[in-house]
Design an enzyme around this catalytic site. Structure first.
Site, mmCIF file in Angstrom:
data_model
loop_
_atom_site.group_PDB
_atom_site.id
_atom_site.type_symbol
_atom_site.label_atom_id
_atom_site.label_comp_id
_atom_site.label_asym_id
_atom_site.label_seq_id
_atom_site.Cartn_x
_atom_site.Cartn_y
_atom_site.Cartn_z
ATOM 1 N N THR A 1 0.866 -1.184 0.000
ATOM 2 C CA THR A 1 0.000 0.000 0.000
ATOM 3 C C THR A 1 0.897 1.226 0.000
ATOM 4 O OG1 THR A 1 -1.666 -1.186 1.267
ATOM 5 C CG2 THR A 1 -1.843 1.208 1.208
ATOM 6 N N LYS B 1 -7.935 2.050 -3.401
ATOM 7 C CA LYS B 1 -7.746 1.682 -1.992
ATOM 8 C C LYS B 1 -7.854 2.923 -1.093
ATOM 9 C CE LYS B 1 -5.222 -0.642 1.470
ATOM 10 N NZ LYS B 1 -5.239 -1.925 2.036
HETATM 11 P P1 NAD Z 1 5.437 -6.266 7.260
HETATM 12 O O1 NAD Z 1 6.240 -5.155 7.842
HETATM 13 O O2 NAD Z 1 5.023 -7.399 8.136
HETATM 14 O O3 NAD Z 1 6.210 -6.897 5.996
HETATM 15 C C1 NAD Z 1 6.938 -6.142 5.076
HETATM 16 C C2 NAD Z 1 8.248 -6.871 4.823
HETATM 17 O O4 NAD Z 1 8.957 -6.249 3.757
HETATM 18 C C3 NAD Z 1 9.182 -6.860 6.039
HETATM 19 O O5 NAD Z 1 9.413 -8.202 6.469
HETATM 20 C C4 NAD Z 1 10.454 -6.191 5.522
HETATM 21 O O6 NAD Z 1 11.635 -6.735 6.061
HETATM 22 C C5 NAD Z 1 10.336 -6.490 4.028
HETATM 23 N N1 NAD Z 1 11.158 -5.624 3.176
HETATM 24 C C6 NAD Z 1 11.379 -4.295 3.257
HETATM 25 N N2 NAD Z 1 12.229 -3.903 2.294
HETATM 26 C C7 NAD Z 1 12.555 -5.012 1.573
HETATM 27 C C8 NAD Z 1 13.405 -5.256 0.447
HETATM 28 N N3 NAD Z 1 14.049 -4.278 -0.177
HETATM 29 N N4 NAD Z 1 13.492 -6.528 -0.002
HETATM 30 C C9 NAD Z 1 12.822 -7.532 0.583
HETATM 31 N N5 NAD Z 1 12.007 -7.363 1.640
HETATM 32 C C10 NAD Z 1 11.885 -6.116 2.135
HETATM 33 O O7 NAD Z 1 4.148 -5.568 6.613
HETATM 34 P P2 NAD Z 1 2.790 -6.296 6.155
HETATM 35 O O8 NAD Z 1 1.803 -6.240 7.259
HETATM 36 O O9 NAD Z 1 3.126 -7.589 5.501
HETATM 37 O O10 NAD Z 1 2.267 -5.252 5.055
HETATM 38 C C11 NAD Z 1 2.871 -5.163 3.780
HETATM 39 C C12 NAD Z 1 2.094 -4.155 2.953
HETATM 40 O O11 NAD Z 1 0.728 -4.565 2.848
HETATM 41 C C13 NAD Z 1 2.077 -2.761 3.590
HETATM 42 O O12 NAD Z 1 2.239 -1.812 2.560
HETATM 43 C C14 NAD Z 1 0.706 -2.672 4.246
HETATM 44 O O13 NAD Z 1 0.208 -1.344 4.334
HETATM 45 C C15 NAD Z 1 -0.136 -3.531 3.295
HETATM 46 N N6 NAD Z 1 -1.306 -4.145 3.924
HETATM 47 C C16 NAD Z 1 -1.219 -4.757 5.130
HETATM 48 C C17 NAD Z 1 -2.343 -5.349 5.699
HETATM 49 C C18 NAD Z 1 -2.247 -6.046 7.055
HETATM 50 O O14 NAD Z 1 -3.304 -6.354 7.622
HETATM 51 N N7 NAD Z 1 -1.054 -6.317 7.562
HETATM 52 C C19 NAD Z 1 -3.566 -5.297 5.030
HETATM 53 C C20 NAD Z 1 -3.643 -4.698 3.787
HETATM 54 C C21 NAD Z 1 -2.492 -4.117 3.230
#
Ligand code: NAD
Length: 299
Positions: A98, A173
């Site tokens: 997002t 979104k």
């Molecule tokens: P999270 O922080 O658990 O996971 C993100 C991952 O990306 C982390 O493990 C981080 O180490 C990794 N990362 C960062 N830079 C990187 C790189 N260059 N290479 C490889 N990995 C890298 O976050 P999440 O909850 O999984 O959310 C991810 C996205 O989805 C966000 O943008 C969030 O807004 C969106 N989202 C989350 C939810 C939810 O309920 N968690 C729901 C809808 C949308």
């Protein structure tokens, strides 16, 4: 199909599990060791870097915390080559993070300039939806690229909507979550007013859930405990959809309001309220806990 999946966190981890279960070869990378280990146990081959993962992949998914992460990974930073340079020409880059509409358009532009194809595909449905393969994908990008991605998105989601050109997925979104925040605040204010007028939450729910006031914030994620058994209010507001994530999404909606010069009093007020609620230490609560703040202000 050989798929590179970068970002194996709360969402990316379970999403890759579904791709592996559908028979795809998934090569993944995340700087966090625990995320790598969990994904590996689910059948993902772990690479030493993002660049290594994308070499030889037909499709590259990213599921990162923010737009800054996406742009930095695409371009390469701190001596890294960058994903766009490392991938074979014509690779389909699908960003499910997002991020803001402008960042999504910039990322797609960079990918295209490097000879690739690109989509923005933010999701709704949370960690539970990622695990169950029932996410909603909002897709921005050209129709042929949408068609190419569809079989993969269908593995991870139940509802896939092509919203328009690059950035349209993120735009959808932002609008959806701004409305969700406004309706949750409105539902909470109605319950608090009802309580002050001597109504029981149950009576108000019975009418609002079946009248013109009906909405998801009342019927599914009801901010008061009792009427809806599955609502987070019954479990001390354990998320659900965390306030911190709602505040993030509203920050992106605000950026879109500013960029387009759109007046939206309720959307802006919702952004302020959720930001303050997060900053006051409630980021980990479900976003329906905003009713606590409205009650406090009325105490
Ligand atoms: P999270 O922080 O658990 O996971 C993100 C991952 O990306 C982390 O493990 C981080 O180490 C990794 N990362 C960062 N830079 C990187 C790189 N260059 N290479 C490889 N990995 C890298 O976050 P999440 O909850 O999984 O959310 C991810 C996205 O989805 C966000 O943008 C969030 O807004 C969106 N989202 C989350 C939810 C939810 O309920 N968690 C729901 C809808 C949308």
């Amino acid at each position: 199909m050989r798929i590179a999946f970068l970002g194996l966190g709360n969402m990316g981890g379970p999403m890759t599990r579904n791709l592996v279960a559908a028979g795809h070869e998934v090569v993944g990378y995340d700087p966090v060791e625990a995320a790598r280990r969990t994904a590996e146990a689910a059948g993902v081959s772990i690479s030493g870097s993002g660049e290594e993962a994308v070499r030889g992949a037909e499709v590259v998914f990213t599921m990162f915390p923010s737009g800054a992460h996406v742009l930095a990974a695409y371009r390469g930073e701190g001596g890294a080559e960058g994903l766009l340079a490392a991938a074979a020409p014509g690779t389909l880059f699908i960003d499910s993070s997002t991020i803001s509409v402008d960042e999504a358009r910039e990322a797609a532009g960079l990918a295209r300039d490097a000879g690739h194809r690109a989509l923005d595909t933010p999701v709704s449905g949370g960690v539970a939806g990622a695990a169950a393969g029932t996410l909603t994908f909002m897709v921005g990008g050209p129709a042929e690229e949408y068609e190419a991605a569809l079989p993969l998105l269908e593995v991870m989601g139940r509802k896939i909507v092509h919203c328009g050109e690059s950035g349209a997925g993120q735009a959808t979104k932002a609008c959806n979550n701004m409305l969700l925040a406004v309706t949750m605040i409105g539902a909470s204010e109605a319950f608090v007013l009802g309580e002050k007028l001597g109504l029981s939450d149950e009576v108000l729910y019975e009418v609002m859930s079946s009248s013109a006031a009906q909405c998801w914030a009342v019927t599914t994620n009801c901010p008061v405990p009792g009427p809806v058994g599955t609502s987070p209010a019954n479990h001390d507001y354990a998320p659900g959809f965390a306030t911190a994530l709602m505040a993030k999404d509203l920050g992106l909606a605000l950026a879109a309001l500013e960029a387009t010069g759109t007046r939206a009093e309720f959307g802006r007020a919702a952004q302020r309220l959720y930001e303050e609620f997060k900053e006051s230490g409630h980021g980990g609560l479900d976003f329906s806990a905003i009713i606590q703040r409205i009650r406090e202000e009325n105490a």
